[in-house]
Design a protein around this motif. Structure first.
Motif, PDB file in Angstrom:
ATOM      1  N   PHE A 126       4.925   0.764   3.545  1.00  0.00           N
ATOM      2  CA  PHE A 126       4.815   2.075   2.892  1.00  0.00           C
ATOM      3  C   PHE A 126       5.535   2.050   1.551  1.00  0.00           C
ATOM      4  CE2 PHE A 126       6.099   6.399   1.989  1.00  0.00           C
ATOM      5  CZ  PHE A 126       4.999   7.168   2.372  1.00  0.00           C
ATOM      6  N   ALA A 146       6.557   9.489   5.442  1.00  0.00           N
ATOM      7  CA  ALA A 146       6.551   8.169   6.076  1.00  0.00           C
ATOM      8  C   ALA A 146       6.981   8.269   7.534  1.00  0.00           C
ATOM      9  CB  ALA A 146       7.473   7.215   5.319  1.00  0.00           C
ATOM     10  N   ALA A 150       0.763   5.014   3.023  1.00  0.00           N
ATOM     11  CA  ALA A 150       1.158   5.244   1.636  1.00  0.00           C
ATOM     12  C   ALA A 150      -0.035   5.649   0.782  1.00  0.00           C
ATOM     13  CB  ALA A 150       1.820   3.992   1.055  1.00  0.00           C
ATOM     14  N   GLY A 187       1.638   0.793   7.361  1.00  0.00           N
ATOM     15  CA  GLY A 187       2.469   1.463   6.365  1.00  0.00           C
ATOM     16  C   GLY A 187       1.768   1.599   5.031  1.00  0.00           C
ATOM     17  N   ARG A 188       1.046   0.557   4.618  1.00  0.00           N
ATOM     18  CA  ARG A 188       0.310   0.622   3.358  1.00  0.00           C
ATOM     19  C   ARG A 188      -0.786   1.689   3.429  1.00  0.00           C
ATOM     20  NH1 ARG A 188       0.853  -3.476  -0.362  1.00  0.00           N
ATOM     21  NH2 ARG A 188      -1.245  -3.009  -1.137  1.00  0.00           N
TER      22      ARG A 188
END
Length: 362
Positions: free
Chosen positions: A275, A250, A348, A344-345
């Motif tokens: 994330f 991350a 991830a 962030g997603r």
């Protein structure tokens, strides 16, 4: 996703304590729930870098005086070994600063996760907890290494999900072996994980989501940025492995972002939030599917597995209640940068795990 919980602790002090020397202050902290790694963690947060080595030397000196190497719980000894590697003794041992001594004297009580030094036996009788089988960890790392080497996001996600599935199925097997007898208690432990600045709260959310997918409860103390994780020894081992690897990924992904405003604190908090939420969804989806299949397989060989899984869950909750009681409350997040959440997603979705790979600064 589940509720994040924080430990609301009393902030009462030790008393005046102005006459305590450094060793006495450290011993007093140990008797109030602190462990060596906890002390160094708060020292890193409150002192200059040049003041840390004397703290490490002090901890090792006290360990020699108290016979901790032969008497302390094994996880305590592991902390001492790490400190000894980080702060090896030198002929010119640095002096403890006034601010460092003040910090030691002002440490407030923590929850007692293991017996304090005054209750240690003369010779340690504790045996190491049974952790995850080395062969299983090797297979998990192999899957994650493949995920890291691929350039395709979907393939990386599939391999990561398979790693989580393997972890879940192995966890179920351990539950059958360790709790199969109706009169055998489920072994549950608690350990602390220290969250460094910046964005400690968002890092705590990532730890919480990883824990939830692996039957581990997480309680976050915002005052000292310390999380307490509660679960079976093997589940704690896997959560620590997953969390550490995901946090490195991350951070690297966040640093590589070059969109407008990507360097702002609001963007980075939102990035880590997005994330953590997405990682939690991925791991939970994989865990549910693996558990469902494991239940079917176990029913054919061992009978009904669900009561055993319930026993594990109940044992974890009982330990949380014993340690923290009712003084818990939920904690939430305010996100102001939706672009950071989306970034962030996306990171991830591309995340994978390889704990053996060295981190490359972005």
């Amino acid at each position: 996703m589940g509720t994040n919980r924080t430990d609301i602790r009393s902030r009462s002090g030790f008393g005046s304590g102005d006459g305590l020397d450094a060793v006495a202050a450290l011993q007093r902290a140990y008797e109030s729930g602190w462990q060596p790694a906890d002390v160094l963690h708060v020292a890193r947060r409150g002192l200059a870098a040049v003041e840390l080595a004397p703290i490490g030397v002090l901890i090792l000196r006290e360990a020699n005086r108290s016979g901790a190497w032969a008497r302390a719980p094994l996880h305590w000894v592991d902390q001492l070994r790490t400190i000894a590697d980080t702060y090896p003794r030198r002929p010119d041992e640095p002096s403890l600063s006034t601010s460092a001594l003040r910090l030691l004297r002002q440490l407030q009580p923590l929850r007692m996760l293991c017996p304090p030094p005054s209750r240690w036996p003369q010779i340690r009788v504790e045996q190491a907890d049974v952790g995850t089988d080395a062969k299983v960890l090797g297979r998990i790392r192999g899957l994650l290494a493949k995920a890291e080497s691929t350039e395709f996001t979907e393939e990386a996600e599939t391999l990561t999900a398979k790693a989580q599935e393997l972890m879940t199925r192995h966890s179920v097997t351990e539950t059958l072996l360790s709790a199969g007898a109706a009169d055998r208690a489920v072994v549950v432990r608690a350990r602390r994980i220290h969250l460094d600045r910046p964005y400690s709260k968002q890092k705590g959310l990532l730890l919480t989501t990883v824990g939830e997918a692996n039957h581990v409860s997480t309680l976050y103390n915002a005052v000292d940025a310390i999380a307490t994780v509660v679960g079976t020894p093997a589940d704690l081992e896997r959560v620590d492995l997953l969390f550490t690897s995901l946090l490195v990924q991350a951070t690297q992904a966040m640093r590589s972002e070059h969109t407008r405003g990507a360097s702002s604190a609001a963007f980075r908090r939102a990035f880590l939030y997005g994330f953590a939420v997405r990682i939690g969804q991925r791991l939970t989806e994989a865990e549910k599917a693996a558990t469902a299949q494991a239940v079917v397989d176990a029913d054919a060989r061992f009978g009904d597995l669900l009561p055993l899984l319930t026993r594990r869950s109940d044992a974890v909750q009982a330990e949380v209640d014993r340690l923290f009681g009712p003084r818990l409350r939920s904690w939430g997040f305010t996100v102001s940068d939706l672009g950071g959440v989306a970034a962030g997603r996306s990171a991830a979705d591309a995340a994978h795990l390889d704990p053996n790979r060295r981190a490359i600064a972005g």
